[in-house]
Design a protein around this motif. Structure first.
Motif, PDB file in Angstrom:
ATOM      1  N   GLY A 219       0.811  -1.212   0.000  1.00  0.00           N
ATOM      2  CA  GLY A 219       0.000   0.000   0.000  1.00  0.00           C
ATOM      3  C   GLY A 219       0.842   1.258   0.000  1.00  0.00           C
ATOM      4  O   GLY A 219       1.777   1.374   0.786  1.00  0.00           O
ATOM      5  N   GLY A 220       0.537   2.192  -0.887  1.00  0.00           N
ATOM      6  CA  GLY A 220       1.305   3.415  -1.009  1.00  0.00           C
ATOM      7  C   GLY A 220       2.406   3.332  -2.041  1.00  0.00           C
ATOM      8  O   GLY A 220       3.034   4.344  -2.370  1.00  0.00           O
ATOM      9  N   ALA A 221       2.642   2.101  -2.564  1.00  0.00           N
ATOM     10  CA  ALA A 221       3.694   1.931  -3.568  1.00  0.00           C
ATOM     11  C   ALA A 221       3.145   1.683  -4.962  1.00  0.00           C
ATOM     12  O   ALA A 221       3.857   1.903  -5.948  1.00  0.00           O
ATOM     13  CB  ALA A 221       4.613   0.770  -3.164  1.00  0.00           C
ATOM     14  N   VAL A 222       1.912   1.184  -5.043  1.00  0.00           N
ATOM     15  CA  VAL A 222       1.288   0.925  -6.350  1.00  0.00           C
ATOM     16  C   VAL A 222      -0.114   1.521  -6.360  1.00  0.00           C
ATOM     17  O   VAL A 222      -0.744   1.693  -5.312  1.00  0.00           O
ATOM     18  CB  VAL A 222       1.213  -0.594  -6.663  1.00  0.00           C
ATOM     19  N   MET A 223      -0.579   1.839  -7.545  1.00  0.00           N
ATOM     20  CA  MET A 223      -1.937   2.361  -7.677  1.00  0.00           C
ATOM     21  C   MET A 223      -2.950   1.233  -7.463  1.00  0.00           C
ATOM     22  O   MET A 223      -2.836   0.154  -8.048  1.00  0.00           O
ATOM     23  CB  MET A 223      -2.132   2.988  -9.065  1.00  0.00           C
TER      24      MET A 223
END
Length: 461
Positions: A219-223
């Motif tokens: 979470g927070g690294a990929v859409m």
């Protein structure tokens, strides 16, 4: 011709008329469900047998999908030809748990017959079949030739009928098409519908990571595809109901001041309408009345959303995919194909980085408008006023009957949309119903319509 004999025969047959409709409604003819193919065929056979038994020349025409039922009474020299169009296929019944009685177990409660297809469209089209069959049983001659075209794919876009219509042009040649697949303006206030919105439907799919991911680790690294889908859908329409696709309103046919004035006189109540549909307040495009929005303005709707974990409990993931089923209601002059191009451009411009968007068009049809002052419309108005005890109002309808515009183009005919349903009949929803009294009044109005149309001889064309 002794028309009083025909009206008496219709009055005496009410119990049988209700039994016929009940029998037809028991057949789960869901055209979109491939497992129901035999039931859809059974519904076609039922109506074909009904027409044949009355002595009407009838045949079942195969298509690449579900069959057409085509029938005709003998020609009448010098009289117009009317073509009755309707459909025997129905929408899926789900969610089944929301039905008070079974979707395919027709039940009368409080003067209404409840079942899937009761008002859309078995009950309504059967009014015309009953009037013609019972008329012929009296031995009295019909005042005009009446043809029937009953299809099994209206609920999935009528693509096979649309493709085959040019080859059926001569067989279906007529002066006007009579369609009862819409509604009255209000209870005890019948209407003639002279316009329909068109439709364009799609599935929008968002592909993100190759598989579901742990929302803590990633979470927070990929859409997140579900978030990307929500942002993309939100970009299509603003908070005032205006659609944001470039050029969307370029071809919209403006309402005339005469139409707006006529509709403003109708006894419409926003509070009552909101109560009927179960909402606290209405919403729609700024600057237009409720009737104008739902009859003559284009719209965008989300029909279904799918992404991530749907089962019990929490599953903290970033889903790999997300999808939405969406639809647009179009007004006359808007082109579904032109919309597809504009929508694809909008998606390309607004899709989030890190995901891929795929647009899959389904079915589409333009809107239509007929002449509310035609001689056929005036004949229908006389018939409806006689059967219902009050003259009809002239309205448009927000729904779509995809084949109607093709009838106008290919058959070069007038169109009469005479709806006997009500706004609370729950078409496409659980607990669909049809008012039994309106079923009987529709049969009577149909019979009177044949006499009125029969008076329009060729010299008046």
């Amino acid at each position: 011709m002794n028309f009083s004999n025909i009206l008496a025969a219709l009055d005496n047959a009410k119990e049988r008329h209700l039994e016929d409709l009940t029998e037809w409604l028991k057949i789960p003819s869901v055209s979109s469900d491939s497992t129901r193919k035999s039931e859809v065929a059974a519904a076609a056979n039922w109506v074909a047998e009904k027409l044949k038994t009355a002595g009407i020349a009838t045949k079942i025409v195969p298509t690449d999908g579900h069959p057409l039922v085509i029938a005709e009474t003998p020609p009448i020299s010098g009289a117009p030809i009317a073509l009755v169009y309707g459909h025997y296929d129905v929408q899926p019944a789900e969610p089944l748990e929301d039905w008070i009685s079974g979707a395919f177990e027709p039940t009368v409660r409080d003067g209404n017959l409840y079942a899937r297809g009761a008002t859309d469209d078995k009950g309504q089209v059967l009014t015309h079949i009953q009037s013609v069959c019972d008329w012929m049983a009296t031995g009295e001659p019909l005042p005009l030739q009446i043809k029937f075209l009953i299809e099994g794919e209206e609920e999935v876009g009528s693509e096979n009928l649309e493709r085959m219509l040019p080859s059926l042009r001569d067989e279906l040649a007529c002066d006007c098409v009579v369609i009862s697949d819409s509604g009255q303006y209000a209870k005890d206030q019948p209407a003639i519908t002279y316009g329909l919105r068109g439709i364009a439907t799609y599935e929008l799919k968002i592909q993100g990571p190759s598989q579901d991911l742990h929302s803590g680790s990633f979470g927070g690294a990929v859409m997140n595809p579900a978030i990307a889908l929500c942002h993309l859908l939100s970009s299509i329409v603003d908070s005032e109901g205006r659609i944001q696709i470039d050029g969307y309103y370029d071809d919209v046919q403006a309402l005339s001041e005469a139409e707006r004035a006529a509709w403003a006189k109708l006894p419409q109540s926003d509070d009552q309408f909101a109560k009927e549909v179960g909402v606290d307040a209405l919403f729609g495009e700024t600057g237009f009345t409720t009737d104008e929005r739902r009859w003559a303005r284009p719209t965008f709707d989300i029909n279904g959303l799918t992404s991530g974990h749907q089962g019990e409990g929490v599953k903290t993931i970033i889903p790999a995919t997300a999808s939405a089923k969406i639809s647009f209601r179009l007004v006359p002059n808007q082109d579904p194909k032109k919309l597809t191009t504009a929508l694809q451009n909008h998606i390309n411009q607004h899709v989030a980085t890190g995901v891929k968007a795929t647009l899959e068009p389904s079915h589409g049809a333009p809107g239509m408008a007929a002449d509310p002052e035609s001689r056929y419309a005036k004949a229908a108005a006389r018939a409806i006023a006689s059967a219902f005890g009050t003259p009809p109002v002239m309205i448009r309808e927000g729904g779509s009957i995809p084949i109607v515009t093709r009838f106008q183009d290919v058959l070069q005919c007038d169109c009469l949309l005479l709806g006997w349903g009500l706004s609370d009949d729950n078409a496409h929803s659980p607990n669909e119903k049809f008012c039994v009294q309106d079923y009987y009044r529709g049969i009577k109005a149909s019979a009177i319509l044949w006499t009125e149309l029969g008076k329009l001889n060729e010299s008046q064309a």
